[in-house]
Design a protein around this motif. Sequence first.
Motif, short mmCIF file in Angstrom:
data_model
loop_
_atom_site.label_atom_id
_atom_site.label_comp_id
_atom_site.label_asym_id
_atom_site.label_seq_id
_atom_site.Cartn_x
_atom_site.Cartn_y
_atom_site.Cartn_z
N ARG A 1 0.82 -1.20 0.00
CA ARG A 1 0.00 0.00 0.00
C ARG A 1 0.87 1.26 0.00
N ALA A 2 1.88 1.29 0.86
CA ALA A 2 2.74 2.47 0.94
C ALA A 2 3.47 2.70 -0.38
N TRP A 3 3.91 1.61 -1.01
CA TRP A 3 4.62 1.70 -2.30
C TRP A 3 3.70 2.30 -3.36
N GLN A 4 2.44 1.85 -3.39
CA GLN A 4 1.51 2.34 -4.39
C GLN A 4 1.21 3.82 -4.21
N VAL A 5 1.05 4.25 -2.98
CA VAL A 5 0.80 5.67 -2.72
C VAL A 5 1.98 6.51 -3.19
N ALA B 1 2.16 9.31 -6.39
CA ALA B 1 2.65 10.67 -6.20
C ALA B 1 3.79 10.98 -7.15
N ALA B 2 4.71 10.02 -7.35
CA ALA B 2 5.83 10.22 -8.25
C ALA B 2 5.37 10.35 -9.70
N ALA B 3 4.39 9.53 -10.10
CA ALA B 3 3.86 9.61 -11.45
C ALA B 3 3.18 10.95 -11.69
N ARG B 4 2.45 11.42 -10.71
CA ARG B 4 1.77 12.71 -10.83
C ARG B 4 2.80 13.85 -10.95
N ALA C 1 8.41 16.07 -2.00
CA ALA C 1 7.94 15.39 -3.21
C ALA C 1 8.92 14.34 -3.69
N VAL C 2 10.21 14.58 -3.47
CA VAL C 2 11.25 13.64 -3.91
C VAL C 2 11.47 12.53 -2.89
N ALA C 3 11.26 12.82 -1.64
CA ALA C 3 11.60 11.88 -0.56
C ALA C 3 11.00 10.49 -0.73
N PRO C 4 9.72 10.33 -1.12
CA PRO C 4 9.19 8.97 -1.27
C PRO C 4 9.89 8.18 -2.37
N VAL C 5 10.28 8.85 -3.45
CA VAL C 5 11.00 8.17 -4.53
C VAL C 5 12.33 7.64 -4.00
N TYR C 6 12.97 8.44 -3.17
CA TYR C 6 14.24 8.06 -2.57
C TYR C 6 14.06 6.94 -1.54
N ALA C 7 13.05 7.09 -0.69
CA ALA C 7 12.83 6.10 0.38
C ALA C 7 12.55 4.72 -0.19
N ARG D 1 13.37 4.05 -5.94
CA ARG D 1 12.81 3.96 -7.28
C ARG D 1 13.82 4.54 -8.26
N LEU D 2 14.73 3.73 -8.72
CA LEU D 2 15.85 4.21 -9.52
C LEU D 2 15.40 4.77 -10.87
N ASP D 3 14.59 4.03 -11.59
CA ASP D 3 14.16 4.51 -12.90
C ASP D 3 13.30 5.77 -12.77
N ARG D 4 12.42 5.78 -11.78
CA ARG D 4 11.64 6.98 -11.50
C ARG D 4 12.58 8.15 -11.17
N GLY D 5 13.58 7.88 -10.34
CA GLY D 5 14.49 8.92 -9.92
C GLY D 5 15.26 9.52 -11.08
#
Length: 258
Positions: A105-109, A113-116, A138-144, A147-151
Motif C-alpha cells: 500500500r505504501a509503495w503504491q501511494v 505521487a511520483a507519477a503525478r 515530493a522527492v523523498a518517497p521516490v528516494y525512500a 525507485r531508480l528509474d523513476r528517480g
Amino acid sequence: MFDTEQTDFAVAGDRGFDLFTRVHDSGQKRAQFRCFAMVSGSDRRITGFEPLARRDPDTLLGLVDAAQGDPLLNCKLAFGDTRGWPRAEAGQSPLRLLLYLDFFRAWQVADMAAARLAAQMRTAPDSLPALPAQLAGAVAPVYAFNRLDRGVGLARLMEPILRRRIETPGFADDPPGSTGYALRMLGDLCLRAGEPAQALACFETAVAAGDNPHRRRKAIEAAHAAGLQDRVQAHAAAYAPHGRLPDDLAALTESAGQ
C-alpha cells in the motif's frame, strides 16, 4: 499489528533486491518504509546506503533468500478473485504477508505521487513546488523506496528547472537546505542506477544551492564514476574550505591525475 521494533525485508527492485526496514513512527497513522541497502549482480554485491546496512552480510543476504524462497511471496495474485488469494498460513512466516501488504500500500501511494509529479513536470514545468520543503517532500518517497528509474526520469526533468531557479539573482535555500537535499536525493538515485553524468549534474546543482562536505563528496564520486577527471580535480580543490580531503576521496583524486 507489529511491535515497535524495526522490521527488515527484501523485495526485487529496479537493479536487484532492495532491502527495506519498517520504521515505527507514533506520529504516522500508517507504517513508514525506507530502503537501506541493495543487493545486485551475480556476486550478490551489497551496497549500503546508511549505517543500518553495516551488519552481518549473511544476515542481509538471508533477507533476499527469504524473499526468493517463500512461495507465499512469489505466487500469482488477482485482486478480484479470492479463490486464488494466498493464505498466510501457507508461508514460512504468516505475519510476513501482512508486512508485505502494508508495504504494498505504501509503495503504491508513493508511486502515484511520483507519477503525478513527473506528469506535471512534462506538461507544466512551472508547477514544480516553489517551497523548498515541499520540493524535498515530493522527492523523498521516490528516494525512500529506491525507485531508480523513476528517480532518473525525475532528475532529467527537475535538475534543469532547479538549476535555473538557483541561478536566479536573490535565490536562497531554506535553512535546512531542502532544495539541495532534493537534488542530492535525485543524484543518489542516478548514481545507483548507473547514470553518473546525470548524478553529477544533480550534485553540482545541489552544491550551487548550498555547499557542504557531503555534496562535494557526492560530486567527486559521480565525476569519478563518469570518467570526468577534470571535474574530479575541480571538486577536490573546492573541498578545501571544508577541511582536509578524506583519504578515500584523495585516492580518487590521485587516480584522476594519473
